[in-house]
Every structure is written in C-alpha cells, then in structure tokens.
Motif scaffolding. Structure first.
Motif, PDB file in Angstrom:
ATOM      1  N   ASP A   1      -1.761   4.851  -3.473  1.00 53.15           N
ATOM      2  CA  ASP A   1      -2.933   4.164  -2.927  1.00 53.15           C
ATOM      3  C   ASP A   1      -3.705   5.055  -1.959  1.00 53.15           C
ATOM      4  N   ILE A   2      -2.977   5.797  -1.126  1.00 54.05           N
ATOM      5  CA  ILE A   2      -3.666   6.638  -0.134  1.00 54.05           C
ATOM      6  C   ILE A   2      -4.493   7.718  -0.818  1.00 54.05           C
ATOM      7  N   ASN A   3      -4.009   8.261  -1.931  1.00 49.72           N
ATOM      8  CA  ASN A   3      -4.771   9.287  -2.638  1.00 49.72           C
ATOM      9  C   ASN A   3      -5.886   8.677  -3.480  1.00 49.72           C
ATOM     10  N   ARG A   4      -5.669   7.491  -4.029  1.00 43.52           N
ATOM     11  CA  ARG A   4      -6.769   6.806  -4.715  1.00 43.52           C
ATOM     12  C   ARG A   4      -7.885   6.490  -3.725  1.00 43.52           C
ATOM     13  N   MET A   5      -7.509   6.093  -2.539  1.00 44.08           N
ATOM     14  CA  MET A   5      -8.495   5.820  -1.497  1.00 44.08           C
ATOM     15  C   MET A   5      -9.264   7.090  -1.137  1.00 44.08           C
ATOM     16  N   GLY A   6      -8.560   8.226  -1.085  1.00 41.71           N
ATOM     17  CA  GLY A   6      -9.222   9.494  -0.811  1.00 41.71           C
ATOM     18  C   GLY A   6     -10.257   9.845  -1.859  1.00 41.71           C
ATOM     19  N   ARG A   7      -9.977   9.509  -3.106  1.00 45.28           N
ATOM     20  CA  ARG A   7     -10.942   9.790  -4.167  1.00 45.28           C
ATOM     21  C   ARG A   7     -12.145   8.849  -4.092  1.00 45.28           C
ATOM     22  N   VAL A   8     -11.904   7.603  -3.659  1.00 42.35           N
ATOM     23  CA  VAL A   8     -13.030   6.697  -3.413  1.00 42.35           C
ATOM     24  C   VAL A   8     -13.950   7.289  -2.356  1.00 42.35           C
ATOM     25  N   LEU A   9     -13.354   7.819  -1.308  1.00 38.71           N
ATOM     26  CA  LEU A   9     -14.114   8.437  -0.224  1.00 38.71           C
ATOM     27  C   LEU A   9     -14.903   9.645  -0.741  1.00 38.71           C
TER      28      LEU A   9
ATOM     29  N   THR B   1       7.221  -7.925   9.095  1.00 41.17           N
ATOM     30  CA  THR B   1       7.821  -6.609   8.914  1.00 41.17           C
ATOM     31  C   THR B   1       6.826  -5.522   9.293  1.00 41.17           C
ATOM     32  N   TRP B   2       7.315  -4.494   9.962  1.00 43.49           N
ATOM     33  CA  TRP B   2       6.479  -3.332  10.249  1.00 43.49           C
ATOM     34  C   TRP B   2       6.552  -2.350   9.087  1.00 43.49           C
ATOM     35  N   LYS B   3       5.408  -1.930   8.612  1.00 41.97           N
ATOM     36  CA  LYS B   3       5.334  -0.847   7.640  1.00 41.97           C
ATOM     37  C   LYS B   3       4.004  -0.142   7.834  1.00 41.97           C
ATOM     38  N   TYR B   4       4.086   1.168   8.024  1.00 44.72           N
ATOM     39  CA  TYR B   4       2.883   1.945   8.322  1.00 44.72           C
ATOM     40  C   TYR B   4       2.023   2.063   7.064  1.00 44.72           C
ATOM     41  N   VAL B   5       0.882   1.385   7.079  1.00 41.32           N
ATOM     42  CA  VAL B   5      -0.070   1.474   5.968  1.00 41.32           C
ATOM     43  C   VAL B   5      -1.457   1.697   6.565  1.00 41.32           C
ATOM     44  N   SER B   6      -2.052   2.818   6.256  1.00 40.15           N
ATOM     45  CA  SER B   6      -3.293   3.209   6.915  1.00 40.15           C
ATOM     46  C   SER B   6      -4.468   2.289   6.612  1.00 40.15           C
TER      47      SER B   6
ATOM     48  N   GLU C   1      -1.795  -7.501  -3.488  1.00 43.15           N
ATOM     49  CA  GLU C   1      -0.343  -7.672  -3.408  1.00 43.15           C
ATOM     50  C   GLU C   1       0.167  -7.568  -1.980  1.00 43.15           C
ATOM     51  N   THR C   2       1.178  -8.370  -1.677  1.00 44.84           N
ATOM     52  CA  THR C   2       1.875  -8.291  -0.396  1.00 44.84           C
ATOM     53  C   THR C   2       3.373  -8.176  -0.650  1.00 44.84           C
ATOM     54  N   PHE C   3       4.088  -7.608   0.308  1.00 38.70           N
ATOM     55  CA  PHE C   3       5.544  -7.490   0.188  1.00 38.70           C
ATOM     56  C   PHE C   3       6.264  -8.327   1.236  1.00 38.70           C
ATOM     57  N   ALA C   4       5.506  -8.860   2.200  1.00 33.45           N
ATOM     58  CA  ALA C   4       6.102  -9.679   3.259  1.00 33.45           C
ATOM     59  C   ALA C   4       5.016 -10.564   3.854  1.00 33.45           C
ATOM     60  N   GLU C   5       5.441 -11.587   4.562  1.00 37.41           N
ATOM     61  CA  GLU C   5       4.496 -12.434   5.279  1.00 37.41           C
ATOM     62  C   GLU C   5       3.890 -11.647   6.443  1.00 37.41           C
ATOM     63  N   PRO C   6       2.635 -11.890   6.788  1.00 41.10           N
ATOM     64  CA  PRO C   6       2.029 -11.190   7.928  1.00 41.10           C
ATOM     65  C   PRO C   6       2.839 -11.381   9.202  1.00 41.10           C
TER      66      PRO C   6
ATOM     67  N   PHE D   1       0.868  -1.184   0.000  1.00 38.49           N
ATOM     68  CA  PHE D   1       0.000   0.000   0.000  1.00 38.49           C
ATOM     69  C   PHE D   1       0.897   1.223   0.000  1.00 38.49           C
ATOM     70  N   ASP D   2       0.768   2.052  -1.013  1.00 37.09           N
ATOM     71  CA  ASP D   2       1.609   3.247  -1.169  1.00 37.09           C
ATOM     72  C   ASP D   2       0.979   4.416  -0.424  1.00 37.09           C
ATOM     73  N   GLU D   3       1.667   4.889   0.628  1.00 33.48           N
ATOM     74  CA  GLU D   3       1.140   5.963   1.475  1.00 33.48           C
ATOM     75  C   GLU D   3       1.803   7.298   1.167  1.00 33.48           C
ATOM     76  N   ASP D   4       2.180   7.548  -0.047  1.00 32.66           N
ATOM     77  CA  ASP D   4       2.816   8.805  -0.436  1.00 32.66           C
ATOM     78  C   ASP D   4       1.737   9.848  -0.713  1.00 32.66           C
ATOM     79  N   TYR D   5       1.587  10.781   0.222  1.00 37.39           N
ATOM     80  CA  TYR D   5       0.533  11.797   0.107  1.00 37.39           C
ATOM     81  C   TYR D   5       0.789  12.777  -1.030  1.00 37.39           C
ATOM     82  N   LEU D   6       2.023  12.837  -1.488  1.00 34.53           N
ATOM     83  CA  LEU D   6       2.367  13.794  -2.544  1.00 34.53           C
ATOM     84  C   LEU D   6       2.232  13.199  -3.944  1.00 34.53           C
ATOM     85  N   ASP D   7       1.962  11.918  -4.042  1.00 33.06           N
ATOM     86  CA  ASP D   7       1.807  11.246  -5.339  1.00 33.06           C
ATOM     87  C   ASP D   7       0.318  11.100  -5.637  1.00 33.06           C
ATOM     88  N   PHE D   8      -0.150  11.761  -6.688  1.00 34.49           N
ATOM     89  CA  PHE D   8      -1.570  11.751  -7.036  1.00 34.49           C
ATOM     90  C   PHE D   8      -2.087  10.335  -7.220  1.00 34.49           C
ATOM     91  N   ASN D   9      -1.259   9.443  -7.730  1.00 30.48           N
ATOM     92  CA  ASN D   9      -1.689   8.083  -8.047  1.00 30.48           C
ATOM     93  C   ASN D   9      -1.376   7.066  -6.952  1.00 30.48           C
TER      94      ASN D   9
END
Length: 384
Positions: free
Chosen positions: A187-195, A218-223, A210-215, A177-185
């Motif tokens: 995941d976090i911004n696509r989710m905002g448009r869904v909202l 690894t810690w990765k902040y994804v909202s 898609e996953t990048f690691a087994e549950p 899950f891509d949480e880059d607030y500055l990238d229009f495309n």
C-alpha cells in the motif's frame, strides 16, 4: 497490394504520432515515476533527498518576512567515542546538537550543506501533530475524540468511518495498510505511485475499506493515518495544511529558509512524509518543543499539548504518542520525531538537548539500527 501497403504505412504512422503525443502529454508523470523508481538507489539517494522538488510536485510553506530567529553557537562539544563510526555506518548527511538552545556541534557529510532542504520523511508527522495542538487550542477542532468523518466527510462509508482523531493520532485506527517499503505492490508503494503520477491522496484514503481491528484497540504504525489527520485539519480549518503550518508554526519560528511540501496532483500536501527543511530549521522546531512549545517569548504550541502528545498513550504499551515516538526506557520529557532512512529530531527536555540527524541510510531497517541511533543520541546528551 500497393493500396494495402499504403494504408498500413499511414496507420503505422498515425500510431507513432499518437504514441509520441501521448508521451509528450504524460512526460511529467513519466519523469516523476522514473524518479520514484530510482529515488533510493545507492548512487542517487543522497542527492535526491536534498532535491525532492526535482522529482515531485511541491508547494512552498511561506516563512513570512520576519527576521530569522537566532540560533547561537556555544562552545564546541566533545562527542563520545564511536561517533565517527556511527556517522559512517548509518550514512548520516548531517548532525546538529543543541545544548540550552545553542549549537554545540554541527557537521555535514556526503557533499551536503547547511543550505540543503532535506526530506523529512515521517519527521513531518510530528509537525502536523503540533498544528493539531494549535487548532484544538483555538477551537477550530473541537475535540480529538471527534470522529474523523465530522471534518472529512469523504471518509464516510470507508475503513476510517468510526475512527476518532485521537485514534488516528495514536496510529490505532485499525485500518489495514501494508507499509512494506520493499514490496513493490504494498500500500505504501502504491500510494507513492499515486503521488508521483499526480493522483489524489484523499481518494486513495477514502477507497480503503478493510480493517484488522476495532478503532482504538490495537497500535499499528500505518502512515495513511497521518494523511487522514491532514484531511481533518483541512476540513476543520478550510485551508491547505501548508498555509496553516506557515501561519501557526513556521512563521513564528523564524526559519532561515522557506520549507516546502511534496504534493499530490491537486496540491494536497504529503503531510505524512513530504516536508523539506534545513537541518538548522529542524533544530529550531525541536528546541521549541524542548521549551514546551515556547519560542522567543511566544507560546507557539500549547504546553499541555506538548506534554500530552509526547507521552506514550498508544494502546498496547507501544512507545508512541500523538505522532511522536517515545523510546524504550525514556526518562520524562525524552522523545523523538523519526523518519525512514535515518531522519531524527531527538529531544531530552531535562538536559535541554536537541539532536537532529538527516541521513541516507539504506540499511535503516536492519535489526538494531534504530536502537543504535537512540543509544548514540543518549550518549551525546550525557556527554554534554
């Protein structure tokens, strides 16, 4: 020729009518999308953060008919040198400091007031964590080691299939899950448009593959992990999160004003960042946690959940618990809820200090910004 021109004119007129009708039909969605596109603009951000209900669908979190719980004023605190510069540099809109449950400093900036219900952003995640603790205690959720699909069957076959509630609480789902607030495309911004366009957040989460690691690896902040926690809560209890939060947290706290959630198109609360409260009411929640879940003689959140959720339990040594942040070098009982653009509830249990800030800090991602805030919170706590 005349017949052809007449037919062309009628066709053009019909297209205009259809376009106007479509515009009227989608006017609310278009208005919300435009609001999202200017939500963080320099000239609008402060006002927007106090009036999210103008731009989004919302649902109230009833405060009930009980009295407002007291939040008394103590002697005014002398704040440490540099506070005024920090307030300006980090674009604070409010600063409230509690010492032993008393307000020793309260100030508002940039035209905001004590009555403004300010957007929490990710501070909302810690409220949801509190609710999970209550539902575990009463048996509604059997175990945080249950798979999320036990309570949210829609997630079966997707990226979250195989992840446990503990792992999503820890932000260790392994889901991409891509949480880059500055990238229009992103995941976090696509989710905002869904909202904004009235889509379904549950579908957005379920369609991630898609996953990048087994549950749990690894810690990765994804909202989006927090939205999945909300799906678990709703599935286990059979009620909307807003109603559950009202019943178990908000009404017992005796808030001054009814909070509200931003919602998607089917009324599902935006639990990962859509809660709106006044600064004093954020402080009530923080003080309840500083008292290990107790408030006005009642245990609202189980004390053992307060302790467990605010310990750094995420894998890889991350300073993260169950939807709470634990800053580097923290003393026991020192932790915080944290949201983008400068929203914080900082808690120092040993000193019985709670600090709330709301802000419109468009430079919140700048290197050292979060460290600067934590350093100032600690300086304020030591100064009391």
């Amino acid at each position: 020729m005349r017949s052809f021109l007449k037919w062309t004119f009628r066709a053009l007129l019909l297209l205009i009518v259809i376009a106007v009708a479509a515009g009227l039909w989608k006017r609310e969605e278009i208005t919300r999308l435009m609001a999202v596109n200017s939500l963080f603009s320099e000239e609008k951000i402060v006002d927007n953060f106090s009036h999210m209900d103008r731009a989004f669908l919302t649902t109230e979190v009833p405060r009930g008919n009980g009295p407002t719980s007291p939040l008394p004023y103590g002697p005014d605190a002398a704040l440490p040198p540099g506070t005024d510069d920090w307030v300006e540099e980090r674009s604070l809109t409010s600063l409230l400091v509690l010492k032993d449950g008393e307000i020793v400093h309260e100030s508002y900036y940039q035209g905001t007031s004590a009555e403004d219900r300010r957007i929490s952003w990710s501070v909302a995640k810690s409220f949801l964590s509190a609710l999970v603790g209550v539902l575990l205690d009463d048996g509604t959720i059997e175990s945080i080691d249950d798979p999320v699909t036990k309570y949210a069957s829609l997630l079966q076959g997707g990226a979250y299939d195989g992840a446990s509630l503990r792992q999503v609480l820890n932000m260790a789902s392994g889901v991409t899950f891509d949480e880059d607030y500055l990238d229009f495309n992103s995941d976090i911004n696509r989710m905002g448009r869904v909202l904004a366009l009235g889509g379904r957040m549950d579908d957005f989460a379920a369609h991630l593959t898609e996953t990048f690691a087994e549950p749990g690896e690894t810690w990765k902040y994804v909202s989006i992990d927090t939205h999945v926690i909300g799906m678990v809560v709703r599935g286990a209890a059979g009620k909307p999160v807003a109603d559950l939060l009202s019943e178990h947290i908000i009404q017992p706290l005796g808030l001054e004003y009814a909070p509200y959630y931003v919602t998607d198109g089917v009324g599902t609360a935006f639990v990962l960042g859509g809660l709106n409260l006044t600064t004093r009411d954020y402080a009530r929640f923080g003080q309840m946690y500083a008292q290990r879940g107790a408030w006005q003689g009642r245990q609202i959140v189980p004390a053992d959940w307060v302790d467990a959720s605010t310990e750094p339990s995420a894998p890889g040594g991350a300073g993260y618990g169950y939807q709470w942040w634990i800053p580097d070098g923290s003393a026991p009982g020192e932790y915080m809820a944290r949201g983008i653009y400068g929203q914080y509830i900082y808690i120092d249990t040993a000193r019985q200090v709670v600090i709330v800030t709301t802000a419109a800090d468009r430079q919140f991602r700048a290197p050292g910004a979060n460290d600067q805030n934590v350093d100032m919170f600690r300086a304020i706590a030591r100064n009391l």
